[in-house]
Structure formats: C-alpha cells, structure tokens
Design a protein around this motif. Sequence first.
Motif, PDB file in Angstrom:
ATOM      1  N   ALA A 144      28.347  48.934  46.224  1.00 59.30           N
ATOM      2  CA  ALA A 144      29.281  47.802  46.243  1.00 59.30           C
ATOM      3  C   ALA A 144      30.487  48.083  45.348  1.00 59.30           C
ATOM      4  CB  ALA A 144      28.565  46.527  45.796  1.00 59.30           C
ATOM      5  N   LEU A 145      30.255  48.670  44.187  1.00 55.99           N
ATOM      6  CA  LEU A 145      31.350  49.015  43.285  1.00 55.99           C
ATOM      7  C   LEU A 145      32.283  50.039  43.926  1.00 55.99           C
ATOM      8  CD1 LEU A 145      32.663  48.731  40.511  1.00 55.99           C
ATOM      9  CD2 LEU A 145      31.139  50.535  39.710  1.00 55.99           C
ATOM     10  N   LEU A 146      31.727  51.018  44.602  1.00 56.47           N
ATOM     11  CA  LEU A 146      32.539  52.025  45.290  1.00 56.47           C
ATOM     12  C   LEU A 146      33.386  51.380  46.384  1.00 56.47           C
ATOM     13  CD1 LEU A 146      33.268  55.002  45.834  1.00 56.47           C
ATOM     14  CD2 LEU A 146      31.347  55.045  47.421  1.00 56.47           C
ATOM     15  N   ILE A 147      32.804  50.478  47.141  1.00 53.74           N
ATOM     16  CA  ILE A 147      33.542  49.817  48.226  1.00 53.74           C
ATOM     17  C   ILE A 147      34.689  48.980  47.666  1.00 53.74           C
ATOM     18  CG2 ILE A 147      33.341  48.033  50.009  1.00 53.74           C
ATOM     19  CD1 ILE A 147      30.493  49.172  50.535  1.00 53.74           C
ATOM     20  N   VAL A 148      34.425  48.229  46.608  1.00 62.45           N
ATOM     21  CA  VAL A 148      35.480  47.416  45.998  1.00 62.45           C
ATOM     22  C   VAL A 148      36.584  48.307  45.438  1.00 62.45           C
ATOM     23  CG1 VAL A 148      35.990  45.842  44.087  1.00 62.45           C
ATOM     24  CG2 VAL A 148      34.013  45.432  45.533  1.00 62.45           C
ATOM     25  N   ALA A 157      37.379  41.432  43.478  1.00 62.14           N
ATOM     26  CA  ALA A 157      36.043  41.248  42.903  1.00 62.14           C
ATOM     27  C   ALA A 157      35.612  39.786  42.997  1.00 62.14           C
ATOM     28  CB  ALA A 157      36.017  41.719  41.458  1.00 62.14           C
ATOM     29  N   CYS A 158      36.533  38.867  42.749  1.00 66.30           N
ATOM     30  CA  CYS A 158      36.208  37.438  42.879  1.00 66.30           C
ATOM     31  C   CYS A 158      35.881  37.080  44.323  1.00 66.30           C
ATOM     32  CB  CYS A 158      37.360  36.584  42.371  1.00 66.30           C
ATOM     33  SG  CYS A 158      37.548  36.609  40.590  1.00 66.30           S
ATOM     34  N   ALA A 159      36.628  37.622  45.250  1.00 63.00           N
ATOM     35  CA  ALA A 159      36.380  37.345  46.668  1.00 63.00           C
ATOM     36  C   ALA A 159      35.009  37.872  47.095  1.00 63.00           C
ATOM     37  CB  ALA A 159      37.477  37.959  47.527  1.00 63.00           C
ATOM     38  N   VAL A 160      34.661  39.051  46.623  1.00 70.38           N
ATOM     39  CA  VAL A 160      33.351  39.627  46.950  1.00 70.38           C
ATOM     40  C   VAL A 160      32.235  38.784  46.337  1.00 70.38           C
ATOM     41  CG1 VAL A 160      31.837  41.612  46.551  1.00 70.38           C
ATOM     42  CG2 VAL A 160      34.193  41.967  47.288  1.00 70.38           C
ATOM     43  N   THR A 161      32.431  38.354  45.103  1.00 64.49           N
ATOM     44  CA  THR A 161      31.423  37.539  44.429  1.00 64.49           C
ATOM     45  C   THR A 161      31.223  36.208  45.134  1.00 64.49           C
ATOM     46  OG1 THR A 161      32.013  38.554  42.324  1.00 64.49           O
ATOM     47  CG2 THR A 161      30.800  36.489  42.229  1.00 64.49           C
ATOM     48  N   VAL A 162      32.311  35.557  45.490  1.00 60.31           N
ATOM     49  CA  VAL A 162      32.212  34.275  46.185  1.00 60.31           C
ATOM     50  C   VAL A 162      31.552  34.465  47.544  1.00 60.31           C
ATOM     51  CG1 VAL A 162      33.575  32.453  47.291  1.00 60.31           C
ATOM     52  CG2 VAL A 162      34.116  33.197  44.970  1.00 60.31           C
ATOM     53  N   SER A 163      31.920  35.516  48.260  1.00 52.63           N
ATOM     54  CA  SER A 163      31.320  35.777  49.574  1.00 52.63           C
ATOM     55  C   SER A 163      29.822  36.027  49.447  1.00 52.63           C
ATOM     56  CB  SER A 163      31.986  36.982  50.231  1.00 52.63           C
ATOM     57  OG  SER A 163      33.338  36.732  50.445  1.00 52.63           O
ATOM     58  N   TYR A 164      29.441  36.830  48.478  1.00 51.94           N
ATOM     59  CA  TYR A 164      28.031  37.152  48.274  1.00 51.94           C
ATOM     60  C   TYR A 164      27.246  35.895  47.903  1.00 51.94           C
ATOM     61  CZ  TYR A 164      23.797  39.190  46.353  1.00 51.94           C
ATOM     62  OH  TYR A 164      22.496  39.484  46.088  1.00 51.94           O
ATOM     63  N   THR A 165      27.793  35.086  47.004  1.00 53.98           N
ATOM     64  CA  THR A 165      27.125  33.855  46.587  1.00 53.98           C
ATOM     65  C   THR A 165      26.987  32.889  47.757  1.00 53.98           C
ATOM     66  OG1 THR A 165      28.062  34.123  44.381  1.00 53.98           O
ATOM     67  CG2 THR A 165      27.208  31.954  44.936  1.00 53.98           C
ATOM     68  N   VAL A 225      49.363  47.087  36.382  1.00 50.35           N
ATOM     69  CA  VAL A 225      49.198  45.637  36.405  1.00 50.35           C
ATOM     70  C   VAL A 225      48.843  45.178  37.816  1.00 50.35           C
ATOM     71  CG1 VAL A 225      50.392  43.430  36.093  1.00 50.35           C
ATOM     72  CG2 VAL A 225      50.735  45.280  34.441  1.00 50.35           C
ATOM     73  N   LEU A 226      49.499  45.752  38.801  1.00 44.10           N
ATOM     74  CA  LEU A 226      49.210  45.427  40.189  1.00 44.10           C
ATOM     75  C   LEU A 226      47.755  45.749  40.527  1.00 44.10           C
ATOM     76  CD1 LEU A 226      50.424  44.494  42.900  1.00 44.10           C
ATOM     77  CD2 LEU A 226      51.006  46.879  43.337  1.00 44.10           C
ATOM     78  N   ALA A 227      47.272  46.903  40.099  1.00 39.26           N
ATOM     79  CA  ALA A 227      45.883  47.296  40.348  1.00 39.26           C
ATOM     80  C   ALA A 227      44.914  46.361  39.642  1.00 39.26           C
ATOM     81  CB  ALA A 227      45.657  48.733  39.907  1.00 39.26           C
ATOM     82  N   ALA A 228      45.242  45.976  38.408  1.00 40.38           N
ATOM     83  CA  ALA A 228      44.352  45.078  37.656  1.00 40.38           C
ATOM     84  C   ALA A 228      44.252  43.714  38.320  1.00 40.38           C
ATOM     85  CB  ALA A 228      44.855  44.933  36.222  1.00 40.38           C
ATOM     86  N   ILE A 229      45.373  43.172  38.737  1.00 41.18           N
ATOM     87  CA  ILE A 229      45.374  41.849  39.379  1.00 41.18           C
ATOM     88  C   ILE A 229      44.608  41.899  40.697  1.00 41.18           C
ATOM     89  CG2 ILE A 229      46.858  40.134  40.499  1.00 41.18           C
ATOM     90  CD1 ILE A 229      48.942  40.771  38.294  1.00 41.18           C
ATOM     91  N   LEU A 230      44.876  42.924  41.497  1.00 41.65           N
ATOM     92  CA  LEU A 230      44.192  43.022  42.787  1.00 41.65           C
ATOM     93  C   LEU A 230      42.697  43.267  42.628  1.00 41.65           C
ATOM     94  CD1 LEU A 230      46.758  44.916  44.990  1.00 41.65           C
ATOM     95  CD2 LEU A 230      45.881  42.618  45.297  1.00 41.65           C
ATOM     96  N   SER A 231      42.301  44.047  41.643  1.00 41.30           N
ATOM     97  CA  SER A 231      40.875  44.300  41.456  1.00 41.30           C
ATOM     98  C   SER A 231      40.145  43.021  41.063  1.00 41.30           C
ATOM     99  CB  SER A 231      40.638  45.404  40.436  1.00 41.30           C
ATOM    100  OG  SER A 231      41.110  45.026  39.163  1.00 41.30           O
ATOM    101  N   VAL A 232      40.776  42.198  40.243  1.00 40.96           N
ATOM    102  CA  VAL A 232      40.161  40.916  39.867  1.00 40.96           C
ATOM    103  C   VAL A 232      40.061  40.008  41.088  1.00 40.96           C
ATOM    104  CG1 VAL A 232      40.525  38.801  38.534  1.00 40.96           C
ATOM    105  CG2 VAL A 232      40.812  41.022  37.443  1.00 40.96           C
ATOM    106  N   LEU A 233      41.120  39.933  41.873  1.00 41.29           N
ATOM    107  CA  LEU A 233      41.101  39.079  43.066  1.00 41.29           C
ATOM    108  C   LEU A 233      40.054  39.536  44.082  1.00 41.29           C
ATOM    109  CD1 LEU A 233      44.913  38.472  43.648  1.00 41.29           C
ATOM    110  CD2 LEU A 233      43.223  36.847  42.788  1.00 41.29           C
TER     111      LEU A 233
END
Length: 64
Positions: free
Chosen positions: A9-13, A49-57, A39-47
């Motif tokens: 999952a980490l590799l896919i994200v 990761a949040c989308a994956v977490t919400v989808s999984y939950t 900064v662009l990479a950091a913002i997108l990785s957070v977004l």
Amino acid sequence: MPISFLTTALLIVSVITNLTVEGIKKLLDGTKVKYSSNVLAAILSVLIACAVTVSYTHLRAHET
C-alpha cells in the motif's frame, strides 16, 4: 494485517504521488507560476494518504 500489505500500500501511494506531482509540474512549467516541487509533493502525499485512509475505512465499515 500483514506487513506485506502495508508495504504494498505504501508503494502504491508513493507511485501515485510521484506520478501526480510530475504531471502537475509539467502543467505548471508551461505557466509563469512559481512553485516548490518539495512542497507540492508534501501536500499531494498528505491528500492522497488521507483519501486512501478514508476509502479504506469506508470499505471496512461496510464489511460489518
């Protein structure tokens, strides 16, 4: 949950984040917009990761 699932999952994200950042950088290079790719990479990785977490939950909630 097995560690192999988490590493996969980490590799896919990471791959999705990298491809998205590169695509946005190509779009922004054609404009005069100044940006920091880190900064662009950091913002997108957070977004993402949040989308994956919400989808999984959300999917796990429907299992019960």
